[in-house]
Structures are given as C-alpha cells and as structure tokens.
Design a protein around this motif. Sequence first.
Motif, PDB file in Angstrom:
ATOM      1  N   LEU A  25       0.806  -1.217   0.000  1.00 50.89           N
ATOM      2  CA  LEU A  25       0.000   0.000   0.000  1.00 50.89           C
ATOM      3  C   LEU A  25       0.839   1.268   0.000  1.00 50.89           C
ATOM      4  CD1 LEU A  25      -2.661   1.525   0.170  1.00 50.89           C
ATOM      5  CD2 LEU A  25      -2.697   1.098   2.639  1.00 50.89           C
ATOM      6  N   PHE A  26       1.891   1.294   0.807  1.00 46.66           N
ATOM      7  CA  PHE A  26       2.659   2.533   0.957  1.00 46.66           C
ATOM      8  C   PHE A  26       4.004   2.502   0.225  1.00 46.66           C
ATOM      9  CE2 PHE A  26      -0.179   2.369   4.635  1.00 46.66           C
ATOM     10  CZ  PHE A  26      -0.786   3.612   4.525  1.00 46.66           C
ATOM     11  N   ASP A  27       4.201   1.515  -0.642  1.00 44.39           N
ATOM     12  CA  ASP A  27       5.482   1.400  -1.332  1.00 44.39           C
ATOM     13  C   ASP A  27       5.822   2.658  -2.140  1.00 44.39           C
ATOM     14  OD1 ASP A  27       5.613  -1.108  -0.265  1.00 44.39           O
ATOM     15  OD2 ASP A  27       6.011  -2.138  -2.150  1.00 44.39           O
ATOM     16  N   GLN A  29      -7.182  10.284   3.599  1.00 47.31           N
ATOM     17  CA  GLN A  29      -8.080   9.209   3.185  1.00 47.31           C
ATOM     18  C   GLN A  29      -8.170   9.135   1.664  1.00 47.31           C
ATOM     19  OE1 GLN A  29     -11.851   8.278   5.424  1.00 47.31           O
ATOM     20  NE2 GLN A  29     -12.736   9.495   3.780  1.00 47.31           N
ATOM     21  N   THR A  30      -8.307  10.298   1.043  1.00 47.29           N
ATOM     22  CA  THR A  30      -8.409  10.340  -0.411  1.00 47.29           C
ATOM     23  C   THR A  30      -7.097   9.881  -1.050  1.00 47.29           C
ATOM     24  OG1 THR A  30      -9.982  12.178  -0.216  1.00 47.29           O
ATOM     25  CG2 THR A  30      -9.027  11.791  -2.380  1.00 47.29           C
ATOM     26  N   TYR A  31      -5.976  10.241  -0.418  1.00 43.92           N
ATOM     27  CA  TYR A  31      -4.671   9.829  -0.937  1.00 43.92           C
ATOM     28  C   TYR A  31      -4.511   8.308  -0.899  1.00 43.92           C
ATOM     29  CZ  TYR A  31       0.457   9.693  -1.472  1.00 43.92           C
ATOM     30  OH  TYR A  31       1.733   9.440  -1.902  1.00 43.92           O
ATOM     31  N   ILE A  44      -4.337   3.177  -4.037  1.00 45.05           N
ATOM     32  CA  ILE A  44      -4.909   1.883  -4.410  1.00 45.05           C
ATOM     33  C   ILE A  44      -5.233   1.859  -5.895  1.00 45.05           C
ATOM     34  CG2 ILE A  44      -6.937   0.401  -4.120  1.00 45.05           C
ATOM     35  CD1 ILE A  44      -6.933   1.228  -1.149  1.00 45.05           C
ATOM     36  N   ARG A  45      -5.783   2.958  -6.403  1.00 43.98           N
ATOM     37  CA  ARG A  45      -6.162   3.033  -7.820  1.00 43.98           C
ATOM     38  C   ARG A  45      -4.938   3.215  -8.717  1.00 43.98           C
ATOM     39  NH1 ARG A  45      -9.996   0.343  -6.151  1.00 43.98           N
ATOM     40  NH2 ARG A  45     -11.280   1.408  -4.624  1.00 43.98           N
ATOM     41  N   LYS A 102      -4.478  -4.753  -5.024  1.00 43.37           N
ATOM     42  CA  LYS A 102      -5.613  -5.612  -4.712  1.00 43.37           C
ATOM     43  C   LYS A 102      -6.292  -5.086  -3.458  1.00 43.37           C
ATOM     44  CE  LYS A 102      -6.833 -10.494  -4.073  1.00 43.37           C
ATOM     45  NZ  LYS A 102      -6.302 -11.881  -3.943  1.00 43.37           N
ATOM     46  N   ASN A 103      -7.606  -4.973  -3.494  1.00 43.56           N
ATOM     47  CA  ASN A 103      -8.335  -4.377  -2.373  1.00 43.56           C
ATOM     48  C   ASN A 103      -9.695  -5.025  -2.213  1.00 43.56           C
ATOM     49  OD1 ASN A 103     -10.523  -2.439  -3.798  1.00 43.56           O
ATOM     50  ND2 ASN A 103      -8.621  -2.443  -4.988  1.00 43.56           N
TER      51      ASN A 103
END
Length: 282
Positions: A149-151, A170-172, A177-178, A183-184
């Motif tokens: 996620l934070f790579d 939150q939006t970030y 993810i997009r 994968k989510n």
Amino acid sequence: MKKVIFTLAIGDNPMYQAAIESFKEYGNKVGADVIVSDQLHYKLYVNNKRFDASPAWSEKLYMKELLKDYDRVLYLDADMLVTPWAENIFEKYPDQDTVYMFNEGAYIDRSSQAEQINLVLGDVEWPIENDKMVYFNSGMILTSKNAKLFDNASQEEMQAICNEVKFYDQTYINYLIRRDKLKNASVDKAFNRMPLVGAADYQQASFIHYAGRGYKDKVPMRDMKYIIDYCEIFKDKLTASQVLEYKKQAWHVYMLKQQRKTKLPIGLLSFVFGLIHPSHKY
C-alpha cells in the motif's frame, strides 16, 4: 506472523485513553502488539481551513515504517472503540496481498474528492459499483507487507494535496490503491461501524467508529458519548472508581470546549451546564 495495531493519539483526551485500552485488550485477544504514536513523524503545512484538515492525518504514512518489522498492520483511528466481542479481523480477512478497508462510497458520494486529487496528482480511474463510486474510509485499514500500500507513497505528495483535497489522507490512500493497481476489498460494516450506516444496534459491532458527530444523539458531545458507551460496554471490566474518573474527565473536556467559546470560569460553566445536562455530569 507478526501483527500490530497502530493508532495516533496526541494529548490526554479520555476518549483516546479508553480507545487505546480497548485496542490493547483486542491485541491480547488476537496476538497483536499495540503501537501508539504520540507525536508526528511527518510535518505538513496545512493552512486551508475550508476543509478543516489536520496535519496529524499524515501519520498514517508511518505504517510504511511499521511494515518493515511487522507482517500485518491494523490501523485504527483513536475515535474507534473495539468491543470485547469483536471478531478476529486478521482471521476474517487473511489475504496478505490485499488492502482491506470499509467502502463508505456505498453510502455517501465522494466523487468530488476523486476529482480534486486527480487534478493535483494526475488522473486515475475510480471504480463504480452499483452506480456508486468505490471510496474507502481510512478510520480502519488492514494491510500487509505484500499488499504494498505505501510502497510508492510520499510525504511530498501528501503536502501537494493537503490544502487542495478534502479528507486528504483518506483520499490519498484511495488514490494509491487506484494508481498502483493494488488488490483491495471492502470489509463488513461491523469492522468500521460508522454513523452514516445508521445507529440501529451499532453497539453490537466489532469496531465502532465515532466519526464526525458520532452517535451522540441527546448527549452534548461526541467524546462524552464515546465514554458513556465505553463504560457500558466494558462495565464488567471497569471498577466504579474507573468509570467515575472517565466520566469526570469527559465532562472536563466538555467544559474546556465551552470555556473556549464563552471565556467564562469553568466552575460557573460546570454548574450551569450541569443544570442543562444533569444526567451527563458525573
């Protein structure tokens, strides 16, 4: 497998104290450490009051550091209450290549936030389910090393959006993810029970999230309602003196809020508001 529950709690708000206690009990139950950030690791300059944003929201980036030592991280906002009957989320959602969050987009339209961040960081495609844009709430995040996620996350990108995008953190995370095609999956509402879902039977959830105005109803302040619920839910584990102390502290926080508004002495305010809300004064 090493697991950790992570939160940010700066200050002595009794809601934070109670939340951390509920996290610790849950950690013991599911075999996870608990780490609390009481200071910020990332400095952002937030000056757009239009979005009522906080520089503290950047602390979610610290999960990137935790994932160097832990296989899985469960992030919880400090206005979350984990109930004694909470299911084991690590077992419920075991895939370590998946980011798990709650899809609040099924209940409220967040497309304007997607448009805002696209303008700053570049266009990404936002998925639609049942004619509604998928948008996760970041009050609860379950992620793992393999989920990545934070790579590709950065403080610099957060700084670029914090004054331009509502709910910038939150939006970030939704944007990452997009953009990075991660994968989510959405968790059941029981693991991030928010007021926007409705108040019916909310106390039966695993994780109760007192986001926004919380579930205060006729209670004058969200933090106070949290403490009332906490003392009721954990009544078999708290002594009478502990309950009294929590309620005293919650009332004091409420009085400090009124003092900031009125500039009147706390003793006078406590007397007056005690007449208005006699059942909520300790």
